[in-house]
Design a protein around this motif. Structure first.
Motif, PDB file in Angstrom:
ATOM      1  N   GLU A  35       0.843  -1.188   0.000  1.00 13.86           N
ATOM      2  CA  GLU A  35       0.000   0.000   0.000  1.00 13.86           C
ATOM      3  C   GLU A  35       0.880   1.241   0.000  1.00 13.86           C
ATOM      4  N   LEU A  36       0.491   2.224  -0.779  1.00 14.02           N
ATOM      5  CA  LEU A  36       1.246   3.470  -0.855  1.00 14.02           C
ATOM      6  C   LEU A  36       0.273   4.602  -1.141  1.00 14.02           C
ATOM      7  N   ALA A  37       0.354   5.662  -0.345  1.00 13.67           N
ATOM      8  CA  ALA A  37      -0.502   6.827  -0.542  1.00 13.67           C
ATOM      9  C   ALA A  37       0.347   7.997  -1.010  1.00 13.67           C
TER      10      ALA A  37
ATOM     11  N   ARG B 187      -7.010  15.457   3.783  1.00 15.45           N
ATOM     12  CA  ARG B 187      -6.022  16.392   4.334  1.00 15.45           C
ATOM     13  C   ARG B 187      -5.398  15.859   5.625  1.00 15.45           C
ATOM     14  N   LEU B 188      -5.281  14.529   5.706  1.00 13.72           N
ATOM     15  CA  LEU B 188      -4.623  13.880   6.830  1.00 13.72           C
ATOM     16  C   LEU B 188      -3.372  13.159   6.329  1.00 13.72           C
ATOM     17  N   TYR B 189      -2.440  12.941   7.263  1.00 12.95           N
ATOM     18  CA  TYR B 189      -1.182  12.263   6.922  1.00 12.95           C
ATOM     19  C   TYR B 189      -1.152  10.891   7.569  1.00 12.95           C
ATOM     20  N   PRO B 190      -1.111   9.793   6.776  1.00 12.17           N
ATOM     21  CA  PRO B 190      -1.075   8.444   7.360  1.00 12.17           C
ATOM     22  C   PRO B 190       0.354   8.051   7.739  1.00 12.17           C
ATOM     23  N   HIS B 191       0.529   7.546   8.937  1.00 17.08           N
ATOM     24  CA  HIS B 191       1.865   7.147   9.401  1.00 17.08           C
ATOM     25  C   HIS B 191       1.716   6.252  10.615  1.00 17.08           C
ATOM     26  N   VAL B 192       2.807   5.567  10.965  1.00 13.16           N
ATOM     27  CA  VAL B 192       2.833   4.711  12.144  1.00 13.16           C
ATOM     28  C   VAL B 192       3.657   5.399  13.219  1.00 13.16           C
ATOM     29  N   ALA B 193       3.072   5.579  14.394  1.00 12.65           N
ATOM     30  CA  ALA B 193       3.769   6.211  15.518  1.00 12.65           C
ATOM     31  C   ALA B 193       3.789   5.246  16.694  1.00 12.65           C
ATOM     32  N   ASN B 194       4.979   5.034  17.276  1.00 13.20           N
ATOM     33  CA  ASN B 194       5.063   4.160  18.446  1.00 13.20           C
ATOM     34  C   ASN B 194       4.565   4.905  19.690  1.00 13.20           C
TER      35      ASN B 194
ATOM     36  N   THR C 286       5.397  10.200  -0.480  1.00 10.37           N
ATOM     37  CA  THR C 286       4.631   8.961  -0.320  1.00 10.37           C
ATOM     38  C   THR C 286       4.513   8.611   1.161  1.00 10.37           C
ATOM     39  N   ALA C 287       3.433   7.943   1.504  1.00 10.82           N
ATOM     40  CA  ALA C 287       3.194   7.497   2.881  1.00 10.82           C
ATOM     41  C   ALA C 287       2.584   6.110   2.840  1.00 10.82           C
ATOM     42  N   ARG C 288       2.575   5.428   4.003  1.00 14.70           N
ATOM     43  CA  ARG C 288       2.152   4.032   4.076  1.00 14.70           C
ATOM     44  C   ARG C 288       0.881   3.866   4.902  1.00 14.70           C
ATOM     45  N   PRO C 289      -0.285   3.900   4.284  1.00 13.37           N
ATOM     46  CA  PRO C 289      -1.489   3.558   5.045  1.00 13.37           C
ATOM     47  C   PRO C 289      -1.483   2.067   5.372  1.00 13.37           C
ATOM     48  N   SER C 290      -1.858   1.718   6.576  1.00 13.06           N
ATOM     49  CA  SER C 290      -1.902   0.310   6.975  1.00 13.06           C
ATOM     50  C   SER C 290      -2.797   0.186   8.199  1.00 13.06           C
ATOM     51  N   GLU C 291      -3.006  -1.042   8.638  1.00 10.47           N
ATOM     52  CA  GLU C 291      -3.853  -1.270   9.811  1.00 10.47           C
ATOM     53  C   GLU C 291      -3.250  -0.634  11.053  1.00 10.47           C
ATOM     54  N   LYS C 292      -1.918  -0.557  11.111  1.00 10.23           N
ATOM     55  CA  LYS C 292      -1.256   0.011  12.280  1.00 10.23           C
ATOM     56  C   LYS C 292      -1.102   1.520  12.190  1.00 10.23           C
ATOM     57  N   ALA C 293      -1.409   2.105  11.030  1.00 10.07           N
ATOM     58  CA  ALA C 293      -1.180   3.529  10.824  1.00 10.07           C
ATOM     59  C   ALA C 293      -2.324   4.353  11.396  1.00 10.07           C
ATOM     60  N   SER C 294      -1.981   5.554  11.833  1.00 10.12           N
ATOM     61  CA  SER C 294      -2.980   6.550  12.201  1.00 10.12           C
ATOM     62  C   SER C 294      -2.875   7.706  11.218  1.00 10.12           C
ATOM     63  N   SER C 295      -3.903   8.522  11.123  1.00  5.93           N
ATOM     64  CA  SER C 295      -3.894   9.669  10.230  1.00  5.93           C
ATOM     65  C   SER C 295      -4.132  10.921  11.056  1.00  5.93           C
ATOM     66  N   ASP C 296      -3.233  11.906  10.876  1.00  3.47           N
ATOM     67  CA  ASP C 296      -3.289  13.098  11.719  1.00  3.47           C
ATOM     68  C   ASP C 296      -3.322  14.363  10.876  1.00  3.47           C
TER      69      ASP C 296
END
Length: 843
Positions: free
Chosen positions: A454-456, A695-702, A674-684
């Motif tokens: 997946e790639l956004a 107008r959100l940015y998908p990313h994974v944050a620990n 590019t960004a990685r939408p995934s099940e673990k990603a949040s959008s901020d």
């Protein structure tokens, strides 16, 4: 070379030349046979590296003054005639000194000689040495010399200057029963027939184990083996290979051939539109992307006809002439066209010719096309293979990861990707292909950085104010220091030439010359003022004679020092040439021409150069003066350089990256990332880049990152934030040297932009910083050093750690007391103490 090598390529060239020099010396001293292996991942530019090595063997290296190895004879051996053709063309295109015919020679029916030509590369495919071949026998009406005799004669006559290159050497242990026999006979000779072994073998491969096995499997003599390896990390950082492979497969239907064919066409057309937009904005020719379709092994004419019909339905304006195939044969006809409906045909194109065939938009292939096939235009793959053919897919993708413009595209990150459609794969099988690339494919070490399903695409966020973008663009970052840096004298001359060429400063070359020659003159005048110059010139241009009288009666000898004898002009010139080789880019000759014009005789002027070069730090001082002026010009004209088209900016970027030290520069903020939408990603919200729809940015944050981000997003003063990547020209990079003297970097996780009380924009760097990590001390000190240099630009430069109570604590390194204490940290216990002393709650 027609263009500057990448840093890792320059290092590989230097290491190969050094290894070959040691191999030649050892062979001549001990008669021990030698082997050198270049190991580099796909996309590293192995042929470019080899071209630079050959060019410097034949012509020397004027930049550092290394002489040519006169009489070097190179035999380039593969098992594929088309690979030889492609290699020859690539060498000719890359080199500014190698000529077709005299120095790049294809061994064909007209070749019949006792020796291979010296100072030349002769290309040979092993089929010419198979039993019964025209080339195998000499002393006949058709040939005076067999190729076996020619190779043996050359080995015996040329010795250590004869180099046999085994291209794609990882295939050296098998591709038909003839290959190992022929390769071993080329390398090892044949004592029974009086044929000499080759003194030096040079293998070029992605997987060195097979080359080493091939060397061990050959008959005697045994060989001393030397290895030169290119790190895949350096290839990924260079921009020569794509950053990401995006894998697509159907979720429900296991055989969605038609649907994915349409989607593959849409994707290649999307690449085409983006390349056109990029090219128009940067005044460049747009690459025409190619769709590669990997068909089943037993494809029929009807299959091809149906596929062509589907392609033309999906792709408006696509003609049959735009669809080609690379099958070795069709219906018993070698390289034959494939007839389809209405009398049309899919034409055959040799693999090496696809890249330059502007009519080709779709390429049909079966397996991996060919090892060594190179087509940077191939950006989309549709494979009708099944999961059991995953190796073929991985091998073919290994040929498709090269970037079309031989550099990373900073303006639109989607152009740094390759798209792959796998209609006969399920999710598990797709993940297996992805893992193969992450770990290195079975027969190729692939230079691509990452794979994803997946790639956004994220564009510049319209909710971010222009003042925030301006603040972000001015953030100071640093280049990655070169492993093998170029001379700063050379860099200065190159920068001056670029500034003049681009109309930024037409006087720059003359000014650069004044800086370099002026620094040399200053050193010489300093020596003259102390009287050292006269003594040094006298010592360099005279020989002190010693006379020894031997008494024939007593048998005693007595040595007496006689007068000093001035070297003759030839002797002075020899000493001058030795000294001049240490000064890059003919700098000594330029100084000589100016100095001689000003008055001194030629011998005296040469003596000054000899004396100056013998000084312990003269060259270092002149290089330092050149480096200072490079930085001065870079700072002065950086904004004007940033307005140039991308291809022109790339030359300045390469020059910065050739420095031995990390050079200050600015962030390159593209139009799209590019960004990685995934099940673990949040959008901020409020990220500088965002998906256009929401107008959100998908990313994974620990855990730590999530806490920090939630805290900052809750602030009403927040104007925007930036998730800092770990590489590339849009990354905020802070350099440091670790305890092993390895050059490393900190990539802080976040940059936040807030409205300050005065109405302006305040900037903060925030980096979660585990105190327990081995590199924690080095990274904290690097952040503190960056704060000491640039802290006035920031409201905060926060190092964040989790305290014993489980809450996040921060140090603000913009504060002098905390920064100075951080610079004194030597071990992890000191970091804990520092947070206990200065840390404040992150809230």
């Amino acid at each position: 070379m027609r263009y500057a090598l990448k840093d890792y390529q320059e290092s590989a060239v230097y290491d190969l030349l050094s290894a070959m020099e040691r191999a030649r010396d050892e062979y001549e001293a001990t008669d021990e046979y030698q082997a050198v292996c270049l190991t580099a991942p796909t996309g590293a530019g192995k042929t470019v590296i080899a071209t630079a090595v050959v060019e410097r063997l034949f012509h020397g290296d004027p930049e550092i003054g290394n002489p040519a190895v006169d009489g070097t004879t190179v035999l380039w051996v593969t098992d594929d005639p088309s690979l030889n053709v492609q290699t020859l063309r690539k060498m000719y295109a890359a080199s500014s000194r190698l000529d077709l015919g005299p120095q790049l020679v294809t061994i064909d029916g007209a070749f019949d000689a006792q020796l291979l030509p010296q100072n030349a590369v002769s290309f040979l495919n092993i089929q010419k040495l198979r039993r019964g071949s025209l080339y195998e026998r000499g002393g006949t009406d058709r040939r005076k010399w067999s190729l076996w005799d020619t190779i043996s004669n050359t080995a015996g006559r040329v010795g250590g200057r004869f180099v046999v290159v085994i291209d794609e050497a990882h295939r050296g242990t098998g591709n038909g029963s003839d290959r190992p026999t022929i390769i071993s006979r080329i390398i090892g000779g044949d004592q029974g027939k009086g044929r000499a072994a080759v003194p030096l073998v040079w293998g070029i491969t992605a997987t060195p184990e097979r080359f080493h096995q091939a060397m061990s499997a050959t008959r005697k003599p045994s060989r001393v083996q030397r290895a030169v390896a290119v790190d895949v990390v350096d290839v990924r950082a260079s921009g020569l290979v794509k950053d990401v492979i995006v894998l697509h497969n159907p979720q429900d239907s296991p055989a969605a051939d038609t649907a994915l064919t349409v989607e593959a066409v849409r994707t290649v057309r999307d690449y085409e539109a983006k390349w056109a937009a990029y090219a128009a904005a940067n005044d460049e020719a747009a690459p025409l992307p190619i769709l590669v379709i990997q068909v089943k092994a037993k494809v029929t004419a009807k299959d091809v006809s149906d596929l062509v019909a589907s392609l033309r339905d999906a792709w408006s304006g696509l003609t049959t002439d735009g669809i080609v195939h690379t099958f070795g044969d069709w219906d018993g006809v070698t390289h034959g066209h494939i007839p389809i409906n209405n009398g049309a045909a899919v034409r055959y194109v040799e693999p090496h010719a696809v890249q330059d065939d502007d009519r080709a938009r779709v390429v049909l292939c079966k397996e991996a096309i060919t090892t060594g096939w190179d087509c940077p235009r191939a950006e989309v793959l549709l494979s009708f293979r099944t999961a059991r053919d995953a190796t073929y897919i991985a091998q073919l993708l290994g040929r498709m990861v090269r970037t079309p413009l031989a550099r990373r595209i900073d303006g639109d990150e989607t152009l740094n990707t390759v798209a792959v459609f796998l209609p006969h794969f399920d999710a598990t099988q797709v993940n297996a292909v992805a893992s193969a690339f992450q770990d290195g494919a079975p027969s190729e070490d692939i230079g691509v950085s990452d794979t994803t399903t997946e790639l956004a695409t994220c564009l510049k966020n319209p909710e971010i104010a222009e003042e925030v973008w301006q603040a972000a663009a001015d953030l100071p970052t640093y280049t990655r220091p070169a492993h093998r840096s170029r001379s700063d004298i050379t860099r200065l001359r190159k920068l001056a030439h670029l500034l003049a060429y681009d109309g930024i400063d037409e006087d720059a070359p003359a000014q650069a010359n004044e800086v370099i020659l002026g620094a040399m003159s200053s050193r010489i005048e300093a020596l003259r003022a102390t009287g050292e110059l006269e003594r040094a010139v006298r010592a360099a241009t005279t020989v002190r004679m010693v006379s020894t009288a031997h008494n024939l009666v007593t048998g005693h000898s007595k040595a007496t020092e006689g007068r000093a004898v001035r070297l003759d002009p030839r002797g002075i010139d020899r000493e001058y040439r030795k000294a001049a080789r240490l000064w890059p880019d003919q700098t000594a000759d330029e100084y000589l021409a100016r100095r001689h014009k000003d008055g001194p005789d030629l011998a005296s002027a040469k003596g000054e150069i000899i004396a100056l070069t013998k000084g312990p730090d003269a060259l270092v001082a002149v290089e330092a003066a050149a480096a200072t002026y490079v930085r001065e010009l870079d700072r002065k004209y950086r904004r004007r350089v940033d307005t140039l088209p991308a291809a022109r900016r790339a030359e300045y970027d390469e020059l910065r990256e050739q420095s031995a030290s990390a050079e200050e520069t600015r962030l390159i903020l593209p139009e799209a990332v590019t960004a990685r939408p995934s099940e673990k990603a949040s959008s901020d919200p409020l990220h500088l880049y965002a998906v256009e729809a929401d107008r959100l940015y998908p990313h994974v944050a620990n855990g730590w990152e999530r806490e920090i981000l939630d805290t900052e997003l809750a602030e009403p003063t927040l104007l925007g934030w930036y998730r800092n990547p770990t590489g590339g020209r849009r990354a905020l990079r802070i350099p440091y040297t670790d305890g092993s003297d390895h050059r490393q970097a900190v990539y802080p996780d976040f940059v936040f932009f807030h409205r300050n009380p005065d109405g302006g924009v305040s900037i903060s760097i925030v980096d979660p910083h585990g105190t327990h990590l081995a590199d924690g001390v080095d990274k904290l000190r690097a952040l503190a050093a960056y704060a000491a240099e640039h802290g006035q630009r920031y409201a905060r430069i926060d190092a964040v750690a989790r305290g014993e109570d489980g809450r996040l604590s921060r140090l603000n390194l913009c504060r002098a007391d905390q920064r100075e204490a951080a610079l004194e940290v030597e071990q992890t216990e000191d970091i804990d103490a520092l947070f206990r002393r200065f840390g404040s709650l992150y809230s």
